[in-house]
Structures are given as structure tokens and as C-alpha cells.
Design a protein around this motif. Structure first.
Motif, PDB file in Angstrom:
ATOM      1  N   GLU A 155       0.831  -1.211   0.000  1.00 37.92           N
ATOM      2  CA  GLU A 155       0.000   0.000   0.000  1.00 37.92           C
ATOM      3  C   GLU A 155       0.861   1.255   0.000  1.00 37.92           C
ATOM      4  O   GLU A 155       0.600   2.210  -0.725  1.00 37.92           O
ATOM      5  N   LEU A 156       1.898   1.235   0.815  1.00 40.85           N
ATOM      6  CA  LEU A 156       2.797   2.384   0.888  1.00 40.85           C
ATOM      7  C   LEU A 156       3.560   2.557  -0.417  1.00 40.85           C
ATOM      8  O   LEU A 156       3.754   3.674  -0.901  1.00 40.85           O
ATOM      9  N   ARG A 157       3.958   1.452  -0.998  1.00 44.61           N
ATOM     10  CA  ARG A 157       4.710   1.494  -2.254  1.00 44.61           C
ATOM     11  C   ARG A 157       3.833   2.053  -3.378  1.00 44.61           C
ATOM     12  O   ARG A 157       4.293   2.854  -4.196  1.00 44.61           O
ATOM     13  N   GLU A 158       2.560   1.649  -3.437  1.00 46.30           N
ATOM     14  CA  GLU A 158       1.643   2.158  -4.459  1.00 46.30           C
ATOM     15  C   GLU A 158       1.422   3.659  -4.285  1.00 46.30           C
ATOM     16  O   GLU A 158       1.402   4.400  -5.258  1.00 46.30           O
ATOM     17  N   ALA A 159       1.261   4.093  -3.039  1.00 49.87           N
ATOM     18  CA  ALA A 159       1.090   5.523  -2.767  1.00 49.87           C
ATOM     19  C   ALA A 159       2.348   6.295  -3.169  1.00 49.87           C
ATOM     20  O   ALA A 159       2.268   7.381  -3.748  1.00 49.87           O
ATOM     21  N   TYR A 160       3.501   5.714  -2.868  1.00 50.18           N
ATOM     22  CA  TYR A 160       4.775   6.335  -3.228  1.00 50.18           C
ATOM     23  C   TYR A 160       4.892   6.463  -4.749  1.00 50.18           C
ATOM     24  O   TYR A 160       5.266   7.520  -5.262  1.00 50.18           O
ATOM     25  N   GLU A 161       4.570   5.411  -5.474  1.00 40.13           N
ATOM     26  CA  GLU A 161       4.658   5.438  -6.933  1.00 40.13           C
ATOM     27  C   GLU A 161       3.663   6.449  -7.527  1.00 40.13           C
ATOM     28  O   GLU A 161       3.981   7.141  -8.489  1.00 40.13           O
ATOM     29  N   TYR A 162       2.477   6.534  -6.930  1.00 39.78           N
ATOM     30  CA  TYR A 162       1.481   7.493  -7.389  1.00 39.78           C
ATOM     31  C   TYR A 162       1.996   8.925  -7.217  1.00 39.78           C
ATOM     32  O   TYR A 162       1.896   9.749  -8.133  1.00 39.78           O
ATOM     33  N   GLU A 163       2.547   9.219  -6.061  1.00 37.69           N
ATOM     34  CA  GLU A 163       3.099  10.556  -5.810  1.00 37.69           C
ATOM     35  C   GLU A 163       4.291  10.846  -6.715  1.00 37.69           C
ATOM     36  O   GLU A 163       4.462  11.959  -7.205  1.00 37.69           O
ATOM     37  N   ARG A 164       5.105   9.849  -6.929  1.00 33.62           N
ATOM     38  CA  ARG A 164       6.272  10.003  -7.805  1.00 33.62           C
ATOM     39  C   ARG A 164       5.825  10.324  -9.233  1.00 33.62           C
ATOM     40  O   ARG A 164       6.394  11.185  -9.899  1.00 33.62           O
ATOM     41  N   MET A 165       4.771   9.617  -9.707  1.00 31.38           N
ATOM     42  CA  MET A 165       4.246   9.857 -11.045  1.00 31.38           C
ATOM     43  C   MET A 165       3.669  11.273 -11.135  1.00 31.38           C
ATOM     44  O   MET A 165       3.910  11.993 -12.111  1.00 31.38           O
ATOM     45  N   ASN A 166       2.923  11.692 -10.119  1.00 29.65           N
ATOM     46  CA  ASN A 166       2.358  13.045 -10.108  1.00 29.65           C
ATOM     47  C   ASN A 166       3.447  14.104 -10.122  1.00 29.65           C
ATOM     48  O   ASN A 166       3.321  15.132 -10.795  1.00 29.65           O
ATOM     49  N   ARG A 167       4.514  13.874  -9.376  1.00 32.15           N
ATOM     50  CA  ARG A 167       5.619  14.827  -9.356  1.00 32.15           C
ATOM     51  C   ARG A 167       6.279  14.909 -10.729  1.00 32.15           C
ATOM     52  O   ARG A 167       6.612  15.991 -11.216  1.00 32.15           O
TER      53      ARG A 167
END
Length: 99
Positions: free
Chosen positions: A25-37
Motif C-alpha cells: 500500500e505504501l509502495r503504491e502511494a509512493y509510486e502514485y506521488e512520484r508519477m504526479n511529481r
């Protein structure tokens, strides 16, 4: 890893290792934020380049207008009729005679 500061490759490997150890879950959230950035940074770079191109075009247009006005005023000083200069340059007689 204390040696990670000495070599950027080790720093990247440390980052990758930490990322893979995250819960899903944390990894998916991290990847989502990374993509948005990444998207945000790409958009900002595009806006910067567009603004720079627009500024350059605007500056060139202003420079051309200033040069045309200088030329028109020099022609007026040489005794050429203002109406002829106006027809040739597209400037109004008021612009040419203004000081």
C-alpha cells in the motif's frame, strides 16, 4: 549505508532497496506521488519553454517596431514627406512626428 554518499550509484541502489522493502500500500502511494511529481515537473518545464519562446517573439517584435520607428524618423530628418514614410513603413504620421 555510510559509503552511499561517496558514489551516486550506491545512493541509487540504497533508494531502490528501500523502495522494494515498503509494504504494497505504501509502495503504491509512493509510486502514485512520484508519477504526479514527474507530470508536474514536465508541465512546468513545458510552460517555462513556452513562456521563453513567447518572450523571445515579443522582444523581437518590439525590436523590429523600434527599428522601423528609428528609420522613419531618420527619413523624416532627411526631408522625405511623412505621408510617404507612413505608407512605406505602416506607421501612422503621428508616430513618426512624435518625439
Amino acid at each position: 549505508m555510510p559509503f552511499a554518499d561517496k558514489d551516486p550509484l550506491f545512493k541509487e541502489l540504497e533508494h531502490e532497496a528501500r523502495e522494494h522493502c515498503m509494504p504494497m500500500e505504501l509502495r503504491e502511494a509512493y509510486e502514485y506521488e512520484r508519477m504526479n511529481r514527474y507530470i508536474y515537473e514536465s508541465q512546468m518545464a513545458d510552460r517555462f519553454l513556452k513562456g521563453r519562446a513567447e518572450g523571445k517573439a515579443e522582444g523581437l517584435a518590439e525590436g523590429e517596431a523600434k527599428k522601423a520607428l528609428e528609420t522613419a524618423r531618420k527619413l523624416k530628418e532627411l526631408g522625405i514627406d511623412v505621408s510617404i514614410i507612413s505608407q512605406a513603413t505602416g506607421l501612422s504620421p503621428e508616430e513618426i512626428t512624435q518625439d
